[in-house]
Design a protein around this motif. Structure first.
Motif, PDB file in Angstrom:
ATOM      1  N   ALA A  31     -12.412   6.749 -22.995  1.00 61.28           N
ATOM      2  CA  ALA A  31     -12.318   8.197 -23.135  1.00 61.28           C
ATOM      3  C   ALA A  31     -12.832   8.893 -21.878  1.00 61.28           C
ATOM      4  CB  ALA A  31     -13.108   8.655 -24.356  1.00 61.28           C
ATOM      5  N   VAL A  32     -13.889   8.355 -21.298  1.00 54.47           N
ATOM      6  CA  VAL A  32     -14.421   8.927 -20.053  1.00 54.47           C
ATOM      7  C   VAL A  32     -13.402   8.758 -18.929  1.00 54.47           C
ATOM      8  CG1 VAL A  32     -16.215   8.665 -18.292  1.00 54.47           C
ATOM      9  CG2 VAL A  32     -16.823   8.631 -20.726  1.00 54.47           C
ATOM     10  N   ARG A  33     -12.724   7.604 -18.876  1.00 60.81           N
ATOM     11  CA  ARG A  33     -11.689   7.408 -17.862  1.00 60.81           C
ATOM     12  C   ARG A  33     -10.513   8.363 -18.074  1.00 60.81           C
ATOM     13  NH1 ARG A  33     -13.509   1.936 -18.099  1.00 60.81           N
ATOM     14  NH2 ARG A  33     -12.150   1.432 -19.877  1.00 60.81           N
ATOM     15  N   ALA A  34     -10.161   8.602 -19.324  1.00 59.25           N
ATOM     16  CA  ALA A  34      -9.089   9.555 -19.613  1.00 59.25           C
ATOM     17  C   ALA A  34      -9.467  10.953 -19.148  1.00 59.25           C
ATOM     18  CB  ALA A  34      -8.775   9.562 -21.108  1.00 59.25           C
ATOM     19  N   ALA A  35     -10.713  11.323 -19.330  1.00 63.39           N
ATOM     20  CA  ALA A  35     -11.182  12.628 -18.871  1.00 63.39           C
ATOM     21  C   ALA A  35     -11.150  12.724 -17.351  1.00 63.39           C
ATOM     22  CB  ALA A  35     -12.598  12.881 -19.389  1.00 63.39           C
ATOM     23  N   ALA A  36     -11.381  11.590 -16.687  1.00 60.46           N
ATOM     24  CA  ALA A  36     -11.359  11.575 -15.222  1.00 60.46           C
ATOM     25  C   ALA A  36      -9.946  11.429 -14.672  1.00 60.46           C
ATOM     26  CB  ALA A  36     -12.244  10.443 -14.713  1.00 60.46           C
ATOM     27  N   ASP A  62     -20.214  11.458 -27.920  1.00 56.69           N
ATOM     28  CA  ASP A  62     -21.496  11.448 -27.190  1.00 56.69           C
ATOM     29  C   ASP A  62     -21.283  11.075 -25.727  1.00 56.69           C
ATOM     30  OD1 ASP A  62     -22.786  12.124 -29.514  1.00 56.69           O
ATOM     31  OD2 ASP A  62     -23.457  10.079 -29.981  1.00 56.69           O
ATOM     32  N   ALA A  63     -20.408  10.102 -25.470  1.00 56.48           N
ATOM     33  CA  ALA A  63     -20.145   9.689 -24.093  1.00 56.48           C
ATOM     34  C   ALA A  63     -19.503  10.814 -23.294  1.00 56.48           C
ATOM     35  CB  ALA A  63     -19.249   8.454 -24.074  1.00 56.48           C
ATOM     36  N   LEU A  64     -18.576  11.548 -23.894  1.00 55.04           N
ATOM     37  CA  LEU A  64     -17.927  12.663 -23.200  1.00 55.04           C
ATOM     38  C   LEU A  64     -18.905  13.813 -22.983  1.00 55.04           C
ATOM     39  CD1 LEU A  64     -14.432  12.632 -24.945  1.00 55.04           C
ATOM     40  CD2 LEU A  64     -14.910  12.144 -22.536  1.00 55.04           C
ATOM     41  N   THR A  65     -19.767  14.048 -23.944  1.00 53.99           N
ATOM     42  CA  THR A  65     -20.783  15.093 -23.771  1.00 53.99           C
ATOM     43  C   THR A  65     -21.691  14.771 -22.594  1.00 53.99           C
ATOM     44  OG1 THR A  65     -20.754  15.581 -26.147  1.00 53.99           O
ATOM     45  CG2 THR A  65     -22.677  16.321 -24.902  1.00 53.99           C
ATOM     46  N   GLU A  66     -22.047  13.508 -22.468  1.00 52.86           N
ATOM     47  CA  GLU A  66     -22.957  13.095 -21.392  1.00 52.86           C
ATOM     48  C   GLU A  66     -22.288  13.165 -20.024  1.00 52.86           C
ATOM     49  OE1 GLU A  66     -25.528   9.127 -20.072  1.00 52.86           O
ATOM     50  OE2 GLU A  66     -24.800   9.346 -22.135  1.00 52.86           O
TER      51      GLU A  66
END
Length: 591
Positions: free
Chosen positions: A156-161, A101-105
């Protein structure tokens, strides 16, 4: 051969990645070539595929079929950074959806590129003891890849960034350093990158003993010890080696199956990361026994640290005379090991699918007979063992077969590794003698968290079955599990507490088998889809438009898959769901 290339050329980076593999390439290097391009640029273009096919003399249509078979590859352009989030069994009950959900957002829908990154839902990543997990990949020269677990939504959001500084998940052996351990005694205690440390802790004494015993003597010791395969089939290892050694063909192969993709399984990763030289020594002993000069480790593509440590162990062993020619001064004994990295295909855990994958074909199982000991890799006699099975061999050759048989029970000899995950306090890999009860094993892991009650235990993984809380007195042996209508499988023990969504859990098992079916045979290809559809209807409270009984349909489809599928995937895809219905009374209220 008419290769029929399309009008597309590789970029310089793609060309360099393939050419770095060397000259004189054959089809068996198709998988490494695909990895090379995917690692360098993040996806495999038509131009790159053309260049691979020219170098390896492979028809482009066939190479496309192979490249499209594996989940870690992409044949459409995507960003260099990809985050794979595990949504499988252990991660599902430990918060994976919050990560998604966090990555989707922040990033967008799964699979949709956004700002140089994309993320995907993934099947089991093999770090179930630290669920939820993610695999962060970034293409380049070299590519960067890390297993992150337990991963929070923010991490996970930091990994995506591209800003995550989280270390890779450490090895989880709650018994680390305890006396009495055998298979795990060096894990977390001895430096896995040091051959000297390994030898100081008893390493290579077993190989020295093997060279004194001779090939027949080694096989006799392993046979007398009663060592059975630890991958689920429990086939006697000595018989397999003896059958391979007796084949009237000089060229023979040894394959280590390290593609443990069964949801809930992570013991082989822990062994490789914590004691890689033990696997190298064990394979060398096995090769000596069966007369093989070449061995392959087929390693999960999702295990970056295991890959690095195993390659280091192989290189160091070569430098010090423990691999190569005249090993340990034994004239005429030559053996080499090559690591082949998988690329995200559960079916490649099946022994003949491994052969096809290594040879450069789609990782689809072969019809048996002929059996691998007669006609295996490259059409030659081949012995296939998994990591845990192999690392038992040095123990037999140093302690003796009689001492080994005294561990465990009469029909299930030796120590056994179990992977505890789900809703337990201290998840990880545990070593116990065969015959330890399930209740004792759960107690070692601290039981379920405070304030919760045990609802069910999945034994043996997605291809295994459920047992009830009142059945935890079950002795963990091959024979007792069989008598109870259960299976130890690959050693999975996944606990579910009273807060777990059992219906959703069963749907995830069905979705896993649907996704992972290679599609080669009709019963599995169609049956896994129908099984998932029926479960969605039952859990969602919907009925068949025909007014039929979905539970009856599930049983019929499951029996057809079990009776007529080519390999174990289709034959076991119904097991856990059937046991949930019959043992736990699941789905009765919904049906």
């Amino acid at each position: 051969m008419d290769l029929r290339f399309l009008n597309a050329e590789p970029t310089d980076a793609e060309r360099d990645a393939v050419d770095a593999l060397g000259t004189g390439l054959g089809r068996d290097l198709l998988l490494p070539a695909l990895h090379a391009v995917n690692d360098r640029v993040g996806w495999i273009s038509q131009g790159a595929l053309n260049h691979i096919c020219r170098r390896l003399t492979v028809p482009p249509a066939e190479a496309y079929g192979v490249a499209s078979f594996y989940a870690l590859f992409s044949l459409t352009e995507r960003p260099p950074r990809v985050v794979h989030v595990c949504t499988d069994l252990a991660c599902q009950v430990n918060g994976a959806e919050a990560v998604c959900d966090a990555l989707t957002e922040t990033v967008g829908a799964a699979g949709r590129p956004s700002g140089g990154v994309t993320w995907q839902r993934s099947p089991c990543l093999g770090v179930c003891e630290r669920a939820p997990a993610a695999l962060a990949f970034e293409a380049g020269d070299p590519a960067e890849e890390r297993l992150l677990a337990p991963v929070t939504a923010a991490e996970a959001v930091r990994a995506a960034a591209g800003t995550s500084e989280m270390d890779e998940a450490p090895i989880s052996v709650p018994q680390q350093g305890e006396g009495g351990l055998r298979l795990l005694r060096r894990v977390g205690v001895v430096d896995p990158e040091s051959l000297d440390a390994y030898r100081a802790a008893g390493g290579y004494a077993a190989l020295r003993n093997a060279l004194l015993l001779g090939p027949a003597g080694v096989i006799r010791e392993v046979t007398d010890a009663g060592l059975m395969g630890r991958g689920g089939a429990a086939f006697p290892t000595g018989r397999k080696w003896d059958a391979t050694a007796r084949q009237p063909v000089r060229t023979r192969y040894l394959v280590c199956n390290a593609d443990e993709s069964e949801p809930g399984t992570f013991k082989d990763r822990v062994l490789i990361e914590g004691d890689p030289f033990a696997l190298v020594e064990s394979m060398t002993i096995a090769a000596f026994a069966i007369g093989a000069q070449k061995g392959y480790v087929y390693l999960r593509g999702e295990y970056p640290r295991a890959l690095r440590l195993l390659r280091n162990a192989i290189d160091v062993a070569h430098e010090r005379g423990f691999l190569g020619t005249d090993i340990m001064g034994h004239e005429g004994f030559s053996f080499d090991i090559e690591v082949r990295r998988g690329a995200g295909a559960y079916i490649c855990g099946e022994e003949t699918a491994i052969f096809n994958s290594i040879e450069g074909f789609r990782g689809e199982p072969r019809t048996k007979p002929p059996f691998p000991v007669e006609k295996g890799l490259f059409g030659k006699p081949t012995a296939v063992n998994n990591v845990e099975t192999l690392v038992n061999v040095p123990l037999i050759l140093t302690e003796g077969c009689e001492a080994y048989r005294r561990i465990g029970t009469e029909h299930s000899a030796g120590p056994k590794l179990f992977c505890l995950s789900g809703n337990v306090r201290r998840p990880g890999v545990y070593e116990v003698p065969f015959g330890t009860t399930l209740d004792d094993l759960l107690s070692l892991a601290g039981g379920v968290p405070d304030g919760r009650e045990l609802r069910a235990i999945l034994l043996g993984g997605a291809a295994g079955g459920f047992v009830r809380p009142d059945e935890t007195g079950l002795p963990l042996t091959m024979e007792d599990a069989r008598a109870a209508g259960a299976t130890l499988g690959s050693g999975v023990v996944l606990a579910l507490d009273d807060q777990a969504d059992l219906g959703g859990f069963l749907v995830r098992i069905a979705a896993f088998f649907r996704d992972e079916s290679c599609g080669q045979c009709v019963p599995c290809r169609i049956g896994t889809v129908r099984q998932e559809e029926a479960l969605h209807r039952i859990v969602g409270g919907k009925k068949l438009s025909t007014g039929g009984d979905d539970l009856a349909l599930l049983r019929e489809v499951g029996q057809v898959m079990r009776d007529s599928s080519i390999c174990g995937l289709g034959q076991t895809a119904w097991n856990a769901i059937e046991s949930a219905i019959d043992r736990l009374g699941a789905l009765e209220e919904q049906s």
